[in-house]
Design an enzyme around this catalytic site. Structure first.
Site, mmCIF file in Angstrom:
data_model
loop_
_atom_site.group_PDB
_atom_site.id
_atom_site.type_symbol
_atom_site.label_atom_id
_atom_site.label_comp_id
_atom_site.label_asym_id
_atom_site.label_seq_id
_atom_site.Cartn_x
_atom_site.Cartn_y
_atom_site.Cartn_z
ATOM 1 N N ALA A 160 -9.815 -4.428 -8.882
ATOM 2 C CA ALA A 160 -10.242 -3.167 -8.266
ATOM 3 C C ALA A 160 -9.036 -2.414 -7.692
ATOM 4 O O ALA A 160 -8.010 -2.282 -8.367
ATOM 5 C CB ALA A 160 -11.325 -3.430 -7.233
ATOM 6 N N CYS A 161 -9.142 -1.983 -6.444
ATOM 7 C CA CYS A 161 -8.103 -1.117 -5.865
ATOM 8 C C CYS A 161 -6.764 -1.817 -5.681
ATOM 9 O O CYS A 161 -5.751 -1.161 -5.439
ATOM 10 C CB CYS A 161 -8.569 -0.572 -4.523
ATOM 11 S SG CYS A 161 -9.945 0.540 -4.728
ATOM 12 N N SER A 162 -6.751 -3.138 -5.756
ATOM 13 C CA SER A 162 -5.480 -3.838 -5.586
ATOM 14 C C SER A 162 -4.908 -4.344 -6.906
ATOM 15 O O SER A 162 -3.945 -5.119 -6.912
ATOM 16 C CB SER A 162 -5.634 -4.994 -4.587
ATOM 17 O OG SER A 162 -5.825 -4.459 -3.292
#
Ligand code: COA
Length: 377
Positions: free
Chosen positions: A159-161
């Protein structure tokens, strides 16, 4: 192994923007047109309490609550059509390059140029992003073939990381001697998973691709390079940001296009829980390195919400950060999942002086937090 005489560096970064943009005003006009039509068509049900009326959106709310004013989009056609409310992505044959691989290649070429590298210098390709358009063959292997790179490639989803976690994997592979030069790419094609019919989230995402080259200083031929002083990752399970889209929809007899298959979140809770986690993560990392916050010239933070970034850096610095210290790109790009902190890096690193320190940090679904402390060479 880490080697003080031959440190591992980020030697090039690339940013590719799609051709199209959508402003808040355009987006809200389309959404409100859709909502009004829905409400008119369902007037009787709404009156009887059987159907929930669609609330209207506002550009002022979006700007104030998130800081987002605009977003890039890979395909604009269809998004603003109140009878469709999603992009139209043309189907490509197996013989053509896939959409996300094309985005990745566009950014990769820019990173290779910035690092002064040729495809034959690279031996590992990582495609790291929030969604991949298929499970296999890995997009990274398609990108590898498109660019003519030998070695191996793999995809990773965090995801966002995803982007920061991929840079950490690159660092570790070079450190272990299993790779010499890693190309980590983040083709964030978020628009297909955005629920354009949902007032609370229709404004959040944008499409973009970023790419980064990681290698040893001894092979680096770049004007702007950054020693990776440290990397740190943490994850902690949360359902507050979730998508249930997946390959099992076919057999569990759920609607593959149901509401829960889009990006869904409890934004308030995310805000409250992630800000202290991210601030603590960064401060303990730089403390352990013997660096103080005042030694950090630039904070390339995840770009989901301007108020989150303001709060996190205020916690760290004890005062608000200037735009120069913690650049904001989400006003023009919106939330681009894992690419946000790297867009900030791409657009705001060349002015740093040798010896200046900067921190790249992502935070989001999982929850996941990934950070790298860099020093300009
Ligand atoms: N237009 C107008 N009003 C809206 C709206 C819109 N598009 N969306 C929500 N609202 C309304 C809500 O219904 C609510 O109304 P109420 O007070 O009458 O109930 C009010 O505005 C506040 O909504 P809320 O959802 O509490 O807003 P917020 O200030 O928390 O901002 C986010 C929403 C999503 C911008 C914010 O919570 C956020 O960005 N959180 C972090 C998310 C994040 O980082 N996620 C990671 C994703 S990878």
């Amino acid at each position: 192994m880490a080697n003080a005489n031959d440190p591992i560096v980020i030697s090039g970064a690339g940013l590719w923007n799609p051709d199209y943009t959508i402003s808040n005003d355009e987006l809200v006009l389309a959404y409100n047109g859709y909502a009004e039509k829905f409400n008119a068509e369902n007037a009787a049900g709404i009156e009887q309490g059987e159907v929930e009326a669609k609330p209207l959106s506002s550009a002022e709310f979006i700007n104030k609550a998130s800081g987002i004013n605009n977003r890039y989009i890979y395909r604009k056609e269809g998004v603003l059509d109140i009878n469709r409310m999603r992009p139209i992505l043309e189907v490509r044959s197996n013989e053509e390059v896939s959409h996300q691989a094309e985005m990745a290649v566009n950014a990769a070429k820019k990173a290779l140029e910035a690092a002064n590298k040729k495809p034959e210098d690279v031996d590992v390709v990582i495609v790291a992003c929030a969604y991949t358009q298929r499970s296999y063959p890995a997009l990274a292997i398609e990108v590898q073939a498109e660019l003519g790179i030998e070695g191996f490639g793999f995809d990773m989803l965090v995801a966002c990381s995803a982007a920061t976690f991929a840079l950490q994997r690159a660092y570790e592979m070079i450190s272990a001697g299993t790779a010499k030069c890693v190309l980590a790419i983040n083709p964030e094609l978020t628009s297909p998973q955005n629920n354009w019919r949902d007032r609370d989230s229709h404004f959040i995402f944008g499409d973009v691709a970023t790419a980064t080259i990681v290698e040893r200083a001894s092979s680096c031929q770049s004007e702007h390079s950054y020693e990776i002083l440290d990397t740190k990752a943490v994850t902690s399970f949360s359902n507050n940001i979730r998508s249930n889209f997946g390959y099992t929809s076919y057999v569990d007899d759920t609607d593959p296009y149901g509401e829960d298959k889009f990006f869904i979140q409890n934004g308030r809770k995310v805000f409250k829980e992630v800000c202290p986690m991210a601030a603590e993560h960064i401060s303990s990392q730089i403390d352990a390195l013997g660096i103080t916050v005042s030694d950090v010239t630039r904070w390339w933070l995840h770009q989901a919400n301007i108020n989150m970034n303001a709060l996190i850096v205020k916690r760290l610095l004890g005062r608000p950060a200037t735009a120069d210290e913690a650049p904001i790109v989400l006003d023009q790009y919106a939330n681009t999942a894992s690419a946000g902190s790297l867009i900030a890096f791409n657009l705001h690193h060349k002015d740093l002086q040798a010896g200046d320190t900067g921190v790249i940090c992502s935070f989001g679904a999982g929850y996941s937090i990934g950070s790298l402390v860099l020093r300009k060479r």
